[in-house]
Motif scaffolding. Structure first.
Motif, short mmCIF file in Angstrom:
data_model
loop_
_atom_site.label_atom_id
_atom_site.label_comp_id
_atom_site.label_asym_id
_atom_site.label_seq_id
_atom_site.Cartn_x
_atom_site.Cartn_y
_atom_site.Cartn_z
N SER A 257 6.92 11.79 -1.07
CA SER A 257 6.62 10.37 -2.53
C SER A 257 6.68 10.60 -3.92
O SER A 257 5.44 11.26 -4.34
N PHE B 60 6.40 11.77 -7.77
CA PHE B 60 5.47 10.91 -8.39
C PHE B 60 5.56 11.44 -9.64
O PHE B 60 5.73 12.30 -10.50
N GLN C 13 -3.41 -2.00 -7.21
CA GLN C 13 -3.75 -2.07 -5.33
C GLN C 13 -5.03 -2.42 -5.28
O GLN C 13 -5.76 -2.33 -6.04
N CYS D 41 1.83 8.85 1.49
CA CYS D 41 2.70 8.16 2.12
C CYS D 41 2.26 6.28 1.20
O CYS D 41 3.28 5.52 2.36
N HIS E 38 1.28 5.95 -1.28
CA HIS E 38 1.54 5.42 -2.76
C HIS E 38 0.72 5.92 -3.45
O HIS E 38 1.01 5.98 -4.40
N ASN E 39 0.14 7.37 -3.03
CA ASN E 39 -1.48 7.71 -4.44
C ASN E 39 -1.42 9.03 -4.02
O ASN E 39 -2.16 9.56 -3.82
#
Length: 323
Positions: free
Chosen positions: A90, A92, A166, A236, A238-239
């Motif tokens: 992911s 970032f 979130q 996974c 998205h953090n």
């Protein structure tokens, strides 16, 4: 039993990581802290518990190289393997505070460790050691940095909050319940890591691997499994900022807190750990800092993550060849 340890350990790791991430995000929102700082403090320090136990026991039993080598191996694995895998899964953006404050401080802490642990080479001493005074200095640096980070983050989180968009099912829980979930999840991570490590070492011996090869590969990765699984699960979900905080927090905790506590408890004599290993730890962090300004500027993308993973493979191959 060997395979049962592997399966049960992996199940505890995955379950613990999932609930740790969810609870940490909810705690971050309640405490008005960013995911990064929660990763840097609660998650980063918590997942470093295995390294603390190993290094402290090594220092108290007179095995200084075990204490220092454990920290070096864990930090290299954290950056090259864990952060590399996180970015590959992911990509970032680098938070501004990360490359202006946290990465430079992590580099500074690594350089301080290199200087303090190489008395013979740098200062002409008869041997290399971390004294109680060295340990006290590391602990002061750790406490000062953590206080500064938490205070500055709480001032900025309202304008730079990475949790605001979130929501999780954990939002309805009281803060005390969230903390309890985080503690239980951490216990599952540590216990699962130990079970998985026990099974992996037994498998490696059954497959005919040498003790040196097992120590360099299986044990090094095994003690970093809580950080690895937590960071991958965070990516996974998205953090990725929580994963980044987990890695930097774990590295700083390893150097400043673990070596600080260990050397205050019993001065650490260092005989075998070489300069190459210290430099590799420094270079791995320097690579991340360089990545801030290369490829996608201020973005950690898949190419950079793969470069870190390939560097880890190269470093491990070198160790296996010359161990």
């Amino acid at each position: 039993m060997i395979y049962l340890y592997l399966i049960l350990g992996l199940a505890l790791l995955l379950g613990g990581a999932n609930y740790m991430v969810e609870a940490s995000v909810a705690i971050a929102r309640r405490a008005r802290l960013s995911n990064f700082v929660i990763g840097l403090t609660i998650v980063g320090m918590g997942t470093s518990a295995p390294e603390l136990l190993i290094s402290l026991s090594g220092a108290l039993s007179g095995h200084g190289d075990l204490a220092v080598g454990n920290v070096i191996g864990s930090n290299i694995t954290n950056v090259l393997l864990i952060l590399g895998a996180t970015a590959a899964i992911s990509p970032f953006l680098f938070d501004r505070a990360t490359y202006r404050r946290d990465l430079p401080f992590a580099l500074f802490a690594t350089l301080i460790m290199l200087i303090l642990a190489n008395d013979a080479m740098l200062f002409g001493a008869s041997n290399n050691r971390l004294s109680r005074l060295d340990g006290a200095l590391l602990l002061v640096l750790f406490a000062s940095y953590m206080i500064y980070v938490v205070r500055s983050d709480r001032k900025n989180v309202d304008t730079e909050d990475d949790t605001s968009n979130q929501t999780t099912a954990f939002d309805r829980f009281h803060i005390a319940v969230l903390c309890a979930i985080a503690v239980v999840s951490l216990g599952a991570l540590i216990g699962g890591g130990q079970l998985f490590l026990k099974g992996a070492v037994a498998c490696a011996k059954a497959w005919g691997m040498s003790e040196a090869a097992i120590a360099i590969t299986v044990v090094a990765v095994g003690t970093s499994l809580p950080e690895l699984i937590t960071s991958v699960v965070a990516a996974c979900k998205h953090n990725a900022q929580l994963a980044m905080g987990n890695v930097l927090g774990s590295n700083l905790f390893n150097i400043l807190m673990i070596l600080g506590v260990s050397s205050v408890a019993a001065p650490i004599q260092i005989n075998v750990v070489g300069m190459f290993d210290y430099l590799m730890m420094l270079i791995s962090l320097a690579l991340v800092f360089v990545f801030v300004f290369t490829f996608g500027a201020k973005r950690f993308d898949r190419v950079e993550g793969i470069i870190l993973l390939l560097t880890y493979i190269g470093y491990t191959t070198y160790l296996l060849a010359f161990a």
